[in-house]
Every structure is written in C-alpha cells, then in structure tokens.
Enzyme design. Structure first.
Site, PDB file in Angstrom:
ATOM      1  CG  PHE A 115      34.320  77.956  67.196  1.00 19.69           C
ATOM      2  CD1 PHE A 115      33.696  77.602  66.009  1.00 19.69           C
ATOM      3  CD2 PHE A 115      34.204  77.109  68.291  1.00 19.69           C
ATOM      4  CE1 PHE A 115      32.969  76.422  65.909  1.00 19.69           C
ATOM      5  CE2 PHE A 115      33.477  75.927  68.205  1.00 19.69           C
ATOM      6  CZ  PHE A 115      32.862  75.580  67.010  1.00 19.69           C
ATOM      7  CG  ASP A 116      37.707  84.176  63.524  1.00 22.41           C
ATOM      8  OD1 ASP A 116      38.348  84.976  64.228  1.00 22.41           O
ATOM      9  OD2 ASP A 116      37.037  84.523  62.530  1.00 22.41           O
ATOM     10  CG  LEU A 117      33.473  86.799  67.645  1.00 19.46           C
ATOM     11  CD1 LEU A 117      32.437  85.819  68.192  1.00 19.46           C
ATOM     12  CD2 LEU A 117      33.807  87.865  68.688  1.00 19.46           C
TER      13      LEU A 117
END
Length: 214
Positions: free
Chosen positions: A9-11
């Site tokens: 996941f990106d944040l």
C-alpha cells in the site's frame, strides 16, 4: 484461491487523507525559503514523489535545514489535519486475519509516516515498511517496491499487488514487475490515472478484498 502473495500500500492519498496537510506544509516551507506563494494544485501533482524532488521543483534546495523545516511544519499540524479513509483499519485487519502479507511503500519521510500510522494504530498490520530513507531511488523508480519484496524474500513479482493513488505508484510497481491497483478517491484525475494503464481500478476497499480472493 488467493490471488496475491503480498499486498503493498501507498500511504498518502491511499490509506490516509493527508493532501491538505502536505500542500499546506510545502506552501509554508516554499514561502519561508523563497518568498514565493505556490498554489496547492501545483504541489499536489507532485505528491507521491520524494521531498527532494518536490522542494527542488520549486527552487528550494533540499538540505538538512529545508527538510527539517518542512518536517517541523508538518508535524506541528499533523494530528489536526490527517484523516483516515473509510474501511482502512477493517480491511487491514481482515487481510491480517487471512494471513496475507502486507507492506507499506511510501516516499514519505519515515518520522512523518510513523506519525500517521501511530495516529490510527495501523503499524502492527504491516510486515514491512519502506519509507524515503530506505532507498536511494524513489517512486516512480521501482526500487521501493523491489526493496519491500527483498526484505520479505518475495521472488515472484507477478503475485505482488501495489495499491496506490498516483501515477508514481503505478509506474513504480509496473517497472518492478508487480500488479497495480489504483483507488478512485485519488486527487489525480481519472484520465491521468487511466493513462498509466493500471491493472485494476477499485472504488472501495471491499473491492480490494474481493480482488485478493481472500
């Protein structure tokens, strides 16, 4: 049947709504060091790349002083301006219960990423965290995704899914050989994201669960 061995996941813009905080912090930093006022929309198009790239783009040399100023500016406003997107904690909890390995791959400074994770008690869900300081190259270069896979000894990148909100996430994952899923709550336009030809587009995290086959 499980479709992926690792979900990355990106944040910012994917799990946490931080765009207002990020653009405000850059506006203050750029104004402080150059005297110039920059529109938030001009900054938002670069969010997802490293602080070095963004500061340089607006003629601010990325030094210990300028980066430190940005960090202090962001940290001072962080908890009042950051929100979590609906269903994030529940989705991560479900993936964890199903023993799906989860990683975070972000261009964010590690201290600031840790603040966001701590604010919503998300860090325990992740098997690996790759932040700005962990690689020499940053999104859209593939190194951050490759580093996450290296740390978890994941060999088959075709069974890795990167979930993000920006063209930089998609390019990073594609160049690494991973699959890509882009979220529709992105600040980037549907046309900008479609031009990157992601493998999947998801309108909710429930769709992600279904996509993962868990």
């Amino acid at each position: 049947m499980r479709n992926f061995d690792l979900i990355l996941f990106d944040l910012d813009g994917t799990l946490l709504d931080t765009m207002k905080l990020i653009t405000t912090s850059y506006q203050i930093t750029i104004k402080h060091f150059t005297g110039k006022t920059v529109e938030a929309a001009h900054i938002s198009k670069l969010v997802g790349t490293s602080i070095h790239n963004i500061l340089s783009h607006f003629a601010v040399e990325p030094t210990a002083e300028t980066i430190g100023f940005y960090k202090k500016t962001s940290a001072a406003r962080h908890d009042d301006m950051v929100l979590i997107y609906p269903g994030v904690a529940e989705t991560l909890q479900l993936l964890k219960e199903k023993q799906v390995r989860i990683g975070l791959v972000t261009s964010k400074i590690k201290d600031l990423a840790a603040m966001g994770l701590a604010l919503f008690s998300l860090e325990p869900f992740f098997d690996v965290l790759v932040c700005m300081e962990d690689t020499t190259q940053h999104k859209p270069d593939p190194e951050p995704v490759l580093e996450a896979c290296r740390r978890l000894d994941v060999q088959d990148l075709s069974r890795v899914l990167m979930v993000g909100d920006s063209p930089f996430d998609i390019r990073c994952a594609k160049r690494a050989g991973a699959k890509t899923a882009v979220v529709t709550w992105s600040d980037f336009s549907p046309e900008e994201l479609a031009a990157e030809e992601p493998d999947y587009t998801i309108a909710s995290l429930q769709e992600l669960i279904e996509l993962c086959g868990v």
